[in-house]
Design a protein around this motif. Sequence first.
Motif, mmCIF file in Angstrom:
data_model
loop_
_atom_site.group_PDB
_atom_site.id
_atom_site.type_symbol
_atom_site.label_atom_id
_atom_site.label_comp_id
_atom_site.label_asym_id
_atom_site.label_seq_id
_atom_site.Cartn_x
_atom_site.Cartn_y
_atom_site.Cartn_z
ATOM 1 N N THR A 341 0.823 -1.206 0.000
ATOM 2 C CA THR A 341 0.000 0.000 0.000
ATOM 3 C C THR A 341 0.857 1.256 0.000
ATOM 4 O O THR A 341 0.614 2.190 -0.777
ATOM 5 C CB THR A 341 -0.946 0.008 1.211
ATOM 6 O OG1 THR A 341 -1.798 -1.141 1.148
ATOM 7 C CG2 THR A 341 -1.798 1.272 1.222
ATOM 8 N N ARG A 367 -6.074 4.281 -7.263
ATOM 9 C CA ARG A 367 -7.373 4.840 -6.880
ATOM 10 C C ARG A 367 -8.437 3.752 -6.767
ATOM 11 O O ARG A 367 -9.319 3.809 -5.918
ATOM 12 C CB ARG A 367 -7.786 5.912 -7.879
ATOM 13 C CG ARG A 367 -7.016 7.223 -7.663
ATOM 14 C CD ARG A 367 -7.350 8.278 -8.678
ATOM 15 N NE ARG A 367 -6.744 9.566 -8.300
ATOM 16 C CZ ARG A 367 -6.506 10.547 -9.135
ATOM 17 N NH1 ARG A 367 -6.832 10.399 -10.430
ATOM 18 N NH2 ARG A 367 -5.951 11.667 -8.713
ATOM 19 N N LYS A 368 -8.359 2.746 -7.658
ATOM 20 C CA LYS A 368 -9.291 1.623 -7.556
ATOM 21 C C LYS A 368 -9.080 0.844 -6.268
ATOM 22 O O LYS A 368 -10.014 0.232 -5.732
ATOM 23 C CB LYS A 368 -9.141 0.706 -8.764
ATOM 24 C CG LYS A 368 -9.698 1.295 -10.048
ATOM 25 C CD LYS A 368 -9.487 0.367 -11.233
ATOM 26 C CE LYS A 368 -10.021 0.994 -12.514
ATOM 27 N NZ LYS A 368 -9.756 0.128 -13.694
ATOM 28 N N LYS A 369 -7.854 0.871 -5.770
ATOM 29 C CA LYS A 369 -7.538 0.228 -4.491
ATOM 30 C C LYS A 369 -7.905 1.117 -3.308
ATOM 31 O O LYS A 369 -7.658 0.756 -2.147
ATOM 32 C CB LYS A 369 -6.040 -0.096 -4.424
ATOM 33 C CG LYS A 369 -5.563 -1.153 -5.420
ATOM 34 C CD LYS A 369 -5.968 -2.536 -4.988
ATOM 35 C CE LYS A 369 -5.364 -3.609 -5.871
ATOM 36 N NZ LYS A 369 -5.769 -4.967 -5.452
ATOM 37 N N GLU A 370 -8.465 2.307 -3.630
ATOM 38 C CA GLU A 370 -8.898 3.289 -2.617
ATOM 39 C C GLU A 370 -7.725 3.740 -1.751
ATOM 40 O O GLU A 370 -7.856 3.964 -0.540
ATOM 41 C CB GLU A 370 -10.020 2.711 -1.753
ATOM 42 C CG GLU A 370 -11.267 2.376 -2.557
ATOM 43 C CD GLU A 370 -12.403 1.885 -1.675
ATOM 44 O OE1 GLU A 370 -12.154 1.605 -0.482
ATOM 45 O OE2 GLU A 370 -13.529 1.783 -2.175
ATOM 46 N N VAL A 372 -5.236 6.590 -0.650
ATOM 47 C CA VAL A 372 -5.249 8.053 -0.601
ATOM 48 C C VAL A 372 -3.909 8.569 -1.115
ATOM 49 O O VAL A 372 -2.844 8.202 -0.599
ATOM 50 C CB VAL A 372 -5.491 8.555 0.837
ATOM 51 C CG1 VAL A 372 -5.468 10.087 0.865
ATOM 52 C CG2 VAL A 372 -6.829 8.036 1.352
#
Length: 629
Positions: A341, A367-370, A372
């Motif tokens: 991450t 972004r698909k993995k959310e 930030v």
Amino acid sequence: MQGSIMMENFFNRLAGLPMTVTGGVFLLASLILMLTGVSVVFDPAWVTVFISGSPILYSALKRLLEERKISSALLISIAMIASICIGELFAAGEVAFIMAIGGLLEDRTVEKAKRGIRKLVNLIPVQARRVIGNEEETVFVNAIETGDLIRVIPGETIAVDGIIVGGDTSIDQSVMTGESLPVDKTRGDPVFSGTINCFGTIDYVATRVGNDSAVQKLVRMVSEAEQNQAPMQRIVDKWASWLVPLALLVAVLTYFVTGDITRAVTVLVVFCPCALVLATPTTIMAAIGQATCNGVLVKSGRALEIMGRVDSIAFDKTGTLTNGQLAVSDVILFSPHVDTTGFLRMAASAEMRSEHPLGKAVVDYARKKEIVLSSPDRFTMVPGKGIRARIDEADIMCGNVAHLADFDIMMDGNRLSVMNKFLSEGKAVVLVARGKECIGLIALSDTLRPAAKDMTGALGRMGTDVFLLTGDHIRTARYFARMAGIEKIGAGLLPVQKVDAIREMQRDNRVVCMIGDGVNDAPALKVADIGVAMGSMGSDIAVETADIALMGDDLSKIPYLKKLSNVTVRTIRFNIVLSMAINLVAITLSVMGILNPITGAIVHNAGSVLVVLNAGLLYDRKIVPDKAA
């Protein structure tokens, strides 16, 4: 000359749909009057003879006098005139009307528009920047000469072919090679007209201008292939050279043996190949209708006929076998001091301002993995190499080996081995460094269409050889070919080389189908015996150049299309045999005096109806390409 053109236009209007329908109405009126026994001064069948018969007579005389060719129209004209001479107007009108219907059905297989060629030409910019000394001037492209120094800034299209002498950049060459990724270019590398400069400013020396440029060669190849592909010839015209003399001989012999002119005329009427004329176009229209309902746009009957004989199918890769969109496939960490991450957050944050497709794909994945992301404090892009950004007080570098080397960041053997493994699979690799250490890499790849492997397997079961012809690197080609179950590969091919590969297959007596989606595929689509374009994703030029388009980009439709074409060809052959058998029986009955011109025309018309009904059954037939056709 003007009079000839006006006459041609006049008869073309008579042969059109509105006038043919009008002729059919008058023929129906004549039939009603004949069946009810009502006598009139003027038989409505005369109108049908004029509307539907005069274009046939004009065509017969034109081909006989100008081309010295005997056509099926000549036999029909003789039968019409003979029927009129003995007062059988309905028989004359019926024969003319049926032939007009056959002509209209075949006219539905019109030639494809030439708009694709115009769009190829539009790829070339009107103006370019020419550098003379320290000065830059804007000139029209047709004023550029070999040896001129041309400057191209980011976002502009390359005007003429040349060799880079200054600057680094990435160029979108998809118009030429179909490659899904921009290609990094530096001094000494070639550039091609019609391709797009994505990032850095470059200067290049013009090497091929005007008609010698890459895009102009594409235009010429498409145009020449269009001219070299003759329209589908009517099968009855192929046989007319012996059909007409045979009909006349049988009619004359009948008259001399029986002394009955009515029998002789009846022979001519039933000899007319109306059912034979309808055998091909009606079957093709039914097949085209079914194909359309299944998301396959077939532009001509010729396409279906040839597709039924195809024994070799060549595929482009990007956008055809693959989806044509980059996606992150692997994330590899080299440092124990970072998790996945955190690694993706650093890389995607650094790439946030990048316009490169690789950078955008990395950002989209994060972004698909959310995850930030943070906006970089500083951002620098080096065209053809990578980017540098400041994220959370750390310098982050994303790019290739050369980019990291510029910052004295070296790759050890293990890291290089991992990177080369992904490169050998045809994937793009973004190396990510923090400070002076390469902490990981992100591999990105185009993705194979889910139906690709099943599709090639189905084609193999139908005895069709499958080839891959692509502009991508051999490593990429081998990787995707292996995944799709394709053994025969041609890689690193420019459009002219794809054309050469197809012509080589044709020299081996193969009937070749080319399937592609890009502008670069247009010449190959035209040179191949049949061209199939990926409709929804494919370029307008590829779709308009091809003979067939897959409107849903569903590869499973390729085996369906091959099976449908095989069935269509078999149905056409059956209809031809059926029509000839009916004609043979009708001729025999006419010689025996059992049929007269009216009943002969009815029997002859019944044969046409049988052929049409049999062709219509193809529309609802279930085509399942699960075994050899």
